[in-house]
Each structure stands twice: as C-alpha cells, then as structure tokens.
Design a protein around this motif. Structure first.
Motif, PDB file in Angstrom:
ATOM      1  N   PRO A 404     -19.870  54.164  19.594  1.00 51.15           N
ATOM      2  CA  PRO A 404     -18.964  54.799  20.556  1.00 51.15           C
ATOM      3  C   PRO A 404     -18.784  56.275  20.212  1.00 51.15           C
ATOM      4  N   LYS A 405     -18.762  57.100  21.238  1.00 48.62           N
ATOM      5  CA  LYS A 405     -18.660  58.535  20.996  1.00 48.62           C
ATOM      6  C   LYS A 405     -17.250  58.929  20.569  1.00 48.62           C
ATOM      7  N   GLN A 406     -16.264  58.218  21.062  1.00 49.15           N
ATOM      8  CA  GLN A 406     -14.898  58.568  20.727  1.00 49.15           C
ATOM      9  C   GLN A 406     -14.359  57.653  19.638  1.00 49.15           C
ATOM     10  N   THR A 407     -13.520  58.186  18.798  1.00 48.11           N
ATOM     11  CA  THR A 407     -12.906  57.391  17.744  1.00 48.11           C
ATOM     12  C   THR A 407     -11.866  56.473  18.357  1.00 48.11           C
ATOM     13  N   LEU A 408     -11.922  55.194  18.016  1.00 47.75           N
ATOM     14  CA  LEU A 408     -11.029  54.223  18.639  1.00 47.75           C
ATOM     15  C   LEU A 408      -9.613  54.303  18.087  1.00 47.75           C
ATOM     16  N   SER A 409      -9.491  54.701  16.831  1.00 44.02           N
ATOM     17  CA  SER A 409      -8.157  54.748  16.231  1.00 44.02           C
ATOM     18  C   SER A 409      -8.167  55.693  15.056  1.00 44.02           C
ATOM     19  N   LYS A 410      -7.057  56.304  14.817  1.00 40.79           N
ATOM     20  CA  LYS A 410      -6.937  57.190  13.667  1.00 40.79           C
ATOM     21  C   LYS A 410      -6.752  56.415  12.384  1.00 40.79           C
ATOM     22  N   GLN A 411      -6.396  55.138  12.515  1.00 29.81           N
ATOM     23  CA  GLN A 411      -6.183  54.309  11.334  1.00 29.81           C
ATOM     24  C   GLN A 411      -7.514  53.989  10.673  1.00 29.81           C
ATOM     25  N   THR A 412      -7.589  54.142   9.320  1.00 24.40           N
ATOM     26  CA  THR A 412      -8.805  53.841   8.584  1.00 24.40           C
ATOM     27  C   THR A 412      -8.708  52.428   8.029  1.00 24.40           C
ATOM     28  N   LEU A 413      -9.478  51.541   8.630  1.00 33.48           N
ATOM     29  CA  LEU A 413      -9.478  50.155   8.180  1.00 33.48           C
ATOM     30  C   LEU A 413     -10.586  49.944   7.165  1.00 33.48           C
ATOM     31  N   LYS A 414     -10.297  49.174   6.152  1.00 32.22           N
ATOM     32  CA  LYS A 414     -11.285  48.805   5.142  1.00 32.22           C
ATOM     33  C   LYS A 414     -11.792  47.391   5.432  1.00 32.22           C
ATOM     34  N   VAL A 415     -12.991  47.119   4.965  1.00 38.14           N
ATOM     35  CA  VAL A 415     -13.598  45.805   5.184  1.00 38.14           C
ATOM     36  C   VAL A 415     -12.715  44.692   4.616  1.00 38.14           C
ATOM     37  N   LYS A 416     -12.068  44.958   3.479  1.00 35.93           N
ATOM     38  CA  LYS A 416     -11.239  43.926   2.848  1.00 35.93           C
ATOM     39  C   LYS A 416     -10.037  43.540   3.690  1.00 35.93           C
ATOM     40  N   ASP A 417      -9.704  44.405   4.694  1.00 37.54           N
ATOM     41  CA  ASP A 417      -8.541  44.126   5.531  1.00 37.54           C
ATOM     42  C   ASP A 417      -8.813  43.075   6.595  1.00 37.54           C
ATOM     43  N   PHE A 418     -10.084  42.850   6.942  1.00 37.25           N
ATOM     44  CA  PHE A 418     -10.349  41.890   8.022  1.00 37.25           C
ATOM     45  C   PHE A 418     -11.496  40.920   7.704  1.00 37.25           C
ATOM     46  N   MET A 419     -12.064  40.974   6.493  1.00 39.78           N
ATOM     47  CA  MET A 419     -13.152  40.048   6.146  1.00 39.78           C
ATOM     48  C   MET A 419     -12.622  38.632   5.965  1.00 39.78           C
ATOM     49  N   ILE A 420     -13.506  37.650   6.085  1.00 43.37           N
ATOM     50  CA  ILE A 420     -13.161  36.254   5.819  1.00 43.37           C
ATOM     51  C   ILE A 420     -13.421  35.988   4.349  1.00 43.37           C
ATOM     52  N   SER A 421     -12.378  35.635   3.631  1.00 40.66           N
ATOM     53  CA  SER A 421     -12.493  35.454   2.176  1.00 40.66           C
ATOM     54  C   SER A 421     -13.002  34.073   1.790  1.00 40.66           C
ATOM     55  N   ASN A 422     -12.757  33.106   2.660  1.00 41.73           N
ATOM     56  CA  ASN A 422     -13.200  31.734   2.360  1.00 41.73           C
ATOM     57  C   ASN A 422     -14.668  31.609   2.760  1.00 41.73           C
ATOM     58  N   VAL A 423     -15.554  32.002   1.827  1.00 38.66           N
ATOM     59  CA  VAL A 423     -16.974  32.116   2.156  1.00 38.66           C
ATOM     60  C   VAL A 423     -17.680  30.777   1.988  1.00 38.66           C
ATOM     61  N   ILE A 424     -18.424  30.414   3.005  1.00 37.10           N
ATOM     62  CA  ILE A 424     -19.300  29.240   2.917  1.00 37.10           C
ATOM     63  C   ILE A 424     -20.691  29.760   2.565  1.00 37.10           C
ATOM     64  N   SER A 425     -21.247  29.310   1.464  1.00 42.26           N
ATOM     65  CA  SER A 425     -22.560  29.794   1.003  1.00 42.26           C
ATOM     66  C   SER A 425     -23.436  28.605   0.635  1.00 42.26           C
ATOM     67  N   ILE A 426     -24.672  28.903   0.264  1.00 45.32           N
ATOM     68  CA  ILE A 426     -25.599  27.844  -0.103  1.00 45.32           C
ATOM     69  C   ILE A 426     -26.504  28.327  -1.228  1.00 45.32           C
ATOM     70  N   HIS A 427     -26.965  27.394  -2.047  1.00 43.53           N
ATOM     71  CA  HIS A 427     -27.838  27.715  -3.185  1.00 43.53           C
ATOM     72  C   HIS A 427     -29.301  27.719  -2.713  1.00 43.53           C
ATOM     73  N   PRO A 428     -30.149  28.581  -3.264  1.00 42.43           N
ATOM     74  CA  PRO A 428     -31.555  28.646  -2.814  1.00 42.43           C
ATOM     75  C   PRO A 428     -32.343  27.363  -3.044  1.00 42.43           C
ATOM     76  N   ALA A 429     -31.893  26.511  -3.980  1.00 42.35           N
ATOM     77  CA  ALA A 429     -32.614  25.266  -4.260  1.00 42.35           C
ATOM     78  C   ALA A 429     -32.271  24.155  -3.271  1.00 42.35           C
ATOM     79  N   ALA A 430     -31.233  24.354  -2.452  1.00 43.86           N
ATOM     80  CA  ALA A 430     -30.864  23.344  -1.463  1.00 43.86           C
ATOM     81  C   ALA A 430     -31.978  23.214  -0.425  1.00 43.86           C
ATOM     82  N   GLU A 431     -31.950  22.117   0.326  1.00 47.06           N
ATOM     83  CA  GLU A 431     -32.997  21.868   1.318  1.00 47.06           C
ATOM     84  C   GLU A 431     -32.549  22.338   2.693  1.00 47.06           C
ATOM     85  N   ILE A 432     -33.531  22.551   3.578  1.00 45.60           N
ATOM     86  CA  ILE A 432     -33.229  23.033   4.925  1.00 45.60           C
ATOM     87  C   ILE A 432     -32.336  22.042   5.675  1.00 45.60           C
ATOM     88  N   LYS A 433     -32.541  20.743   5.457  1.00 45.76           N
ATOM     89  CA  LYS A 433     -31.703  19.763   6.136  1.00 45.76           C
ATOM     90  C   LYS A 433     -30.242  19.882   5.698  1.00 45.76           C
TER      91      LYS A 433
END
Length: 565
Positions: A404-433
């Motif tokens: 966007p060409k125009q700034t939406l807000s003067k407030q500076t938001l950080k990623v930590k302010d809106f990220m999802i902390s409860n992360v669902i992840s997977i190990h590389p050794a797990a299977e595709i199923k």
C-alpha cells in the motif's frame, strides 16, 4: 522373486542390476564399430561409402523397428522380448566378426539393429517393472546405464580393435551370451501392468505423421541427423589414427553427450525455452561442421570438434524430443514411434551420402554438405514455429503485488504483538500421513518443521503435499536411436509408495524466510506480499520457533487498525 517383493529400504532387487548390465552392453554395441571403420576399409578393400553403410543399414532398420517393435514387444511380454532382442544382437554381431567381405557385415549389422530395436522397446519398462516400489531409482539407473554404454562403446571397440577389427564384433557376441544366460536364469517372469492401455495398431504411427507438429519436428530432426551421422560415421575415416586413439576421442564425445542430455538440456529448456535453445544448438553445430570442413586435414581441430559435438548432440537430441512430446496431441508411445521413424530416415541416408561425396569430390565436402542440411533444419523450424512452440512452456503473467502506498497507521506494531504463540509443528522424521492427520485435526494448511531442539528446518504446506503426491506424468528419454517412454503413475500407486515417506522428503531447497519477534508489521507484510507464502515462522534470538503468523493474521490486524481510525 516378484517385483512386489522388493522392499523400499532394501534397495533395488538383483534383477534390476542384471538389466543395468544388459542395457550397458547393448548400448556399447551401437558405437563399438566406429573405431574400426578405417581398419575395415583397409583390410577388406572397402570404399568410404561401403564402410559407412554399416551405419546406414543399422539406422534404416531402427527406423522401421520404431514403428513395429513396440507393438511386438507388448504381445511377446517383457522377458521374451528382451531375450529375443539379446539373441539377435549377439548372434548376428558374432557372425559379423567372421565375415570375409563388407557387404556381409552390412547385412548382418542391419539384422543386429532389429534386435537392438526390440530390446530398447522393452528395456525401460522391464527395469521399472522388476524394480517394484523403487521406480524412481530404477529410472535414474536406466539413464546411467545408457550414458555408460554410449561412452564406453567406442573405448571398448578401440581397445579390442587394436588387435583385429573382428574382436569388437565377437566381443559383443560373447557378452550377449553371458547377459542372455543371466537374464534367462535370474530375471523373473514379470508382467508389465498395462492398466487401461490397449495394443496399439500398426497404423497409428502413420496416422500420427499427418499431425503438423510431429511432421515438422520429424523432418527437422531428420535434416539435423544428416549432420549428426555424417560426423559420427564419416569422421573416423579421416582421422588417420589407430582404433584405440579413435576410441579415446569418441569416449570424450560420449561423456559430453551423456552429461548434456541429462544435466544441461533441462536447464537450458527451463531458462531459455525449448525452441530458442534448439536454435542456438543447431547454429553452433552448423558452425562446427563448417570448421571441420575447412580444417579437415588438421587432426587436432577435427578431434576437438568431434569431442565438443557430443555436448551439442546431447542438448539437441533432448530438446527435439521434448518439443515433439510436448506439442503432439497424439498418445506418447505413438508420437515416439512416428517421430523416431521420421528422424532416422536422415540417419539412414547421411552416412552413405557422406561416403559418396568424399569419393566423388573431396574429404571435406561431407562436412560442408552436412552443415547445409543443419541450416535446412533451422529453416524448417522457423517457417513452422507456430506449430511447435510447447504450449506448456507459455508463461502466464501474474499481477505484481505491491505494498500500500499510504501508511495505514502511525502505530508501530511488532510481530510479537499479533503472532500465534501456540505453534503446531512437526519433526522431519514424521511421515506424510502424520502430517495429513495434523492438518485435518487442526484445520490448518501449513506448519514449521523443527528438530529436537525446536530449531527451524523448513516449512511444509498443503500445496507441498499435493505437489509431492501428484501422479507423475509420462516422460520421454532420448537415446539417439530410440525415444523411450516412461509411463505415468496412478493415484493409487502414489499413495501406496509415497504416503509413508518422511516429511524431510517434502522440504524443498528454496530460501527459508522467517521473522524475528521484534520485527515490524511492515516487514511481515513485505515478505508475504513478495512471496507466495501463506505462513511465516517467528524465531527468537536463539533461532527457536516461538510463533507463527499467516496472511489471515495480517488481514485481521489490518481490519482492526482501520476500524480504529
């Protein structure tokens, strides 16, 4: 042992390695005679045109064989077709070694070609079938066998030819006896799964030749083959070297041909497109033939040109094949038969024509005439280019994403302010199923892949799974004399073979993007807008995954900011 008994983690069954040896041996027979052509000419009192007929007779039978041997092999079955092909090659190569005149050898060489055609109509299907679930490995192995055979044939011919021109022919006969006994006793009686395929009519390739794209590319390749086989069949006669040294030169030729076919040609096609790359290869080949025609008496230049031509041949053959298989509306196997027939007509005429031109005019004339035929090939492609541009290679234009060409807000938001902390992840050794179950359970479309220390390894998405599990379409492999078709996969084959693969198989080598928890909203928008990502992992200072953000999270925060304006 049946093909279904091969276990995924136990490598390839022994019958695959037997076929590997058989394919190398059969390919060696194609280029084995090159180094002994001068000796044959001298000792049998044969003219250049008579000696080069050894290639012409082989090529004309291969052209006819392209139309009929595929149909014959499907009716005989894999093992019978292979064994009959091996018998024909071995018997008639060995008999040729005891011949007393050039015309007998020419006739025997033609029958030998019938065995080669039958063998290669079946070889790839046999290797894939007996490999069972290790299909991909077997195809790579097949290509490796072809590369080794093409490169080693002239060298073996040169080594044996030092003692007598007869030994290369007899040597092929002996090797084929050994290969026959091994396959007869060790190769299982496997049956190719034809699926919905039916026996192709012998009329189909002739009907396919009426198609404009097949006809144009077949004729263009036939004209190109005038130059190709002029160099391959005639150049040994002007080198003035012993068989061993000729074999060394063509060993270099074969190595470069194999490397360019399997490694360079696909990159050229991807970067510049099939037809543009083909233009460049044909122009370079024209120049190379002209150089050979001008400096015919210079051994160093001729030898260097022969070796370099392998690089051009490997690329050109692959590019021609890809162009015709991509543009043809006809079934792959029928396209292959029709195209192989058309292009080998040039391969049948060119060697004999080169010998005649050398006898009537001068030793350099075959190369000059060959270059003219290659120029004709370029002209045919240019005049008919609208019929042969691969449709699948036309790139679609995507609208450029901008911030966007125009700034939406003067407030500076950080990623930590809106990220999802409860992360669902997977190990590389797990299977595709397991990953599929995770996506279904949590209704998500992507997760970070982390190691035991919760450090980021990569990202996988539902799109990665779809692409990985997509049934593989047919592909075509160009091996100078034949185009062999690797049949595609069914959905059930893919699920049976790949669903238990590890997540590590899904992780691509693309650049890994992520955010730090103190990065700004603007940076998150910039990365997501410039790349086709749906989710981005968030890392702390120790590179541990502590959160994740998605396009939906960005949209939600932007809506909230607009609501408070």
């Amino acid at each position: 042992m049946s093909s279904n008994e091969s276990i995924k983690n136990e490598g390839l069954p022994s019958s695959v390695w037997l076929l590997f040896i058989a394919i190398i041996t059969a390919l060696m027979g194609m280029g084995l005679i090159g180094p002994v052509l001068p000796t044959l000419s001298t000792q049998l009192g044969a003219s250049p045109s008579e000696v080069t007929l050894l290639y012409s007779s082989y090529n004309i039978v291969m052209a006819i064989g392209a139309l009929i041997t595929g149909v014959i092999s499907t009716r005989l079955g894999l093992k019978k077709a292979l064994l009959i092909g091996i018998i024909i090659i071995g018997v008639f190569a060995a008999i040729a070694g005891f011949a007393t005149n050039i015309w007998t050898i020419i006739g025997l060489r033609g029958i030998w070609a019938l065995g080669s055609s039958l063998f290669f109509a079946t070889g790839l299907a046999a290797m894939v079938t007996v490999a069972g679930v290790s299909k991909t490995k077997s195809i790579v192995l097949f290509e490796a066998a072809v590369g080794i055979g093409v490169a080693a044939g002239p060298l073996i011919g040169g080594i044996l030819g030092q003692f007598s021109w007869r030994y290369p022919f007899i040597g092929i006969g002996v090797m084929m006896v050994i290969v026959f006994l091994l396959l007869f006793t060790k190769l299982p009686n496997v049956k190719e799964d034809l699926g919905t395929k039916s026996n192709t009519s012998l009329k189909e390739p002739f009907r396919a030749m009426k198609n404009r794209s097949i006809a144009v590319l077949g004729i263009a390749n036939s004209l190109y083959n005038f130059g190709f086989f002029t160099l391959l069949a005639y150049s040994p006669l002007i080198l003035g070297l012993n068989p061993f040294n000729i074999g060394l030169i063509f060993l270099g030729w074969g190595i470069l041909l194999g490397i360019s076919s399997y490694f360079i040609a696909p990159r050229l096609e991807k970067t510049f497109g099939t037809i543009k790359s083909l233009y460049v290869m044909l122009i370079l080949f024209t120049i190379l033939l002209l150089v050979m025609g001008i400096f015919t008496s210079d051994l160093l230049i001729i030898s260097g040109c022969i070796i370099i031509s392998g690089l051009l041949f490997g690329n050109s053959n692959s590019l021609f094949t890809n162009a015709v298989m991509t543009t043809s509306p006809v079934e792959a196997s029928t396209t292959s038969a029709a195209f192989s027939f058309l292009r080998m007509i040039g391969g049948a005429i060119a060697p004999f024509l080169a010998g005649i031109l050398a006898e009537l005019y001068a030793p350099n004339i075959p190369f000059i005439v060959g270059s003219c035929f290659v120029v004709s090939s370029i002209i045919v492609i240019v005049l008919n280019r609208n019929y042969i541009y691969p449709k699948s290679k036309i790139k679609s234009e995507k609208p450029e994403q901008t911030l966007p060409k125009q700034t939406l807000s003067k407030q500076t938001l950080k990623v930590k302010d809106f990220m999802i902390s409860n992360v669902i992840s997977i190990h590389p050794a797990a299977e595709i199923k397991d990953l599929l179950k995770l996506f279904s359970k949590h209704n998500i479309g992507g997760v970070p892949v982390v190691n035991d220390q919760n450090k980021l390894i990569g990202m996988v998405s539902d799109g990665d799974i779809i692409r990985y599990l997509a049934p593989k379409d047919y592909s075509a492999h160009d091996f100078i004399y034949n185009i062999l078709i690797e049949e595609g996969e069914s959905e059930q084959e893919v699920l049976n073979n790949k669903i238990t693969d590890s997540i590590d198989s899904l992780i691509t080598k693309r650049k890994l993007y992520y955010l730090n928890d103190n990065d700004t909203l603007e940076k998150a928008i910039q990365i997501l807008s410039q790349n086709e990502f749906k989710k981005l992992p968030v890392l702390d200072s120790n590179k541990h995954v502590i959160g994740i953000i998605s396009r939906g999270d960005i949209n939600n925060i932007l809506m909230k900011m607009l609501a408070h304006r």
